[in-house]
Enzyme design. Structure first.
Site, PDB file in Angstrom:
ATOM      1  N   ASN A 294     -12.069   5.092  33.757  1.00  0.00           N
ATOM      2  CA  ASN A 294     -13.167   5.416  34.674  1.00  0.00           C
ATOM      3  C   ASN A 294     -13.109   4.551  35.926  1.00  0.00           C
ATOM      4  O   ASN A 294     -13.311   5.049  37.037  1.00  0.00           O
ATOM      5  CB  ASN A 294     -14.529   5.271  33.984  1.00  0.00           C
ATOM      6  CG  ASN A 294     -14.928   6.517  33.240  1.00  0.00           C
ATOM      7  OD1 ASN A 294     -14.832   7.619  33.754  1.00  0.00           O
ATOM      8  ND2 ASN A 294     -15.390   6.337  32.013  1.00  0.00           N
TER       9      ASN A 294
ATOM     10  N   HIS B 230     -22.713   6.572  29.610  1.00  0.00           N
ATOM     11  CA  HIS B 230     -22.695   6.548  28.146  1.00  0.00           C
ATOM     12  C   HIS B 230     -22.042   7.830  27.656  1.00  0.00           C
ATOM     13  O   HIS B 230     -22.360   8.906  28.159  1.00  0.00           O
ATOM     14  CB  HIS B 230     -24.121   6.428  27.603  1.00  0.00           C
ATOM     15  CG  HIS B 230     -24.151   6.236  26.126  1.00  0.00           C
ATOM     16  ND1 HIS B 230     -23.851   5.031  25.526  1.00  0.00           N
ATOM     17  CD2 HIS B 230     -24.413   7.099  25.117  1.00  0.00           C
ATOM     18  CE1 HIS B 230     -23.940   5.165  24.216  1.00  0.00           C
ATOM     19  NE2 HIS B 230     -24.274   6.412  23.933  1.00  0.00           N
TER      20      HIS B 230
END
Length: 187
Positions: free
Chosen positions: A14, A103
């Site tokens: 990410n 998340h």
């Protein structure tokens, strides 16, 4: 130009994706990657993009060294991109609504202490969920309880392993996380 500070603990897919997304943009840039893990692959990825890195330990995080370093950099947004430690209250209070986390599930399900990475995907599979997804949220004093910014889901009815679920979740993360960050930073 808006400044993004990334926190990451692991491989950094990410973080790498976010760095690449903002690399040639005039609106924002990643100014540094902070990690609690000196062996984290994210450090090499950041360095390959000429993004400065800083490694810290739990004492430095909790006693104020990390907070002081953040204050020096004055980021517009702090992004937790696979950062596994809880952010200390002092940092959360110093940067209200300026710290976000991603998340790998549809909160409030599968959130809280110990619910990260494969732990989440295994639980989703064990509970025979038909969909899962991502939640991007502001960070507060509690694990995964900050105000939601964005959620999106993927159908996982055909997934047989946690790894297959993880692959679908990573696709969502890579597609949406940089776009949501850009949206938050718009004036």
């Amino acid at each position: 130009m808006k400044k993004i500070l990334l926190f990451a603990s692991g491989t950094g897919s990410n973080a790498d994706n976010i760095i690449q997304f903002f690399k040639n943009q005039k609106e924002a840039t990643v100014i540094a990657v902070f990690s609690n893990n000196p062996e984290a692959k994210v450090l090499a990825k950041a360095q390959a993009h000429q993004v400065p890195t800083w490694v810290f330990n739990r004492v430095e995080l909790n006693e104020g060294s990390v907070l002081n370093k953040i204050k020096e950099l004055q980021p517009d947004l702090i992004v937790l991109a696979g950062f596994l430690w809880k952010m200390p209250e002092a940092i959360v209070h110093e940067f209200p609504n300026k710290i976000i986390n991603i998340h790998p599930a549809l909160l409030p399900k599968y959130g809280g202490k110990g619910m990260y990475g494969m732990n989440v995907h295994k639980s989703v599979l064990e509970n025979k969920e038909h969909e899962t997804g991502i939640t991007i949220h502001y960070v507060n004093e509690h694990y995964d309880e900050g105000e939601f910014i964005f959620q999106t889901a993927a159908n996982i009815e055909n997934c047989k392993t946690p790894e297959e679920i993880a692959a679908k979740v990573h696709e969502l993360e890579h597609e949406y996380f940089p776009k949501v960050i850009a949206q938050i930073l718009k004036p």
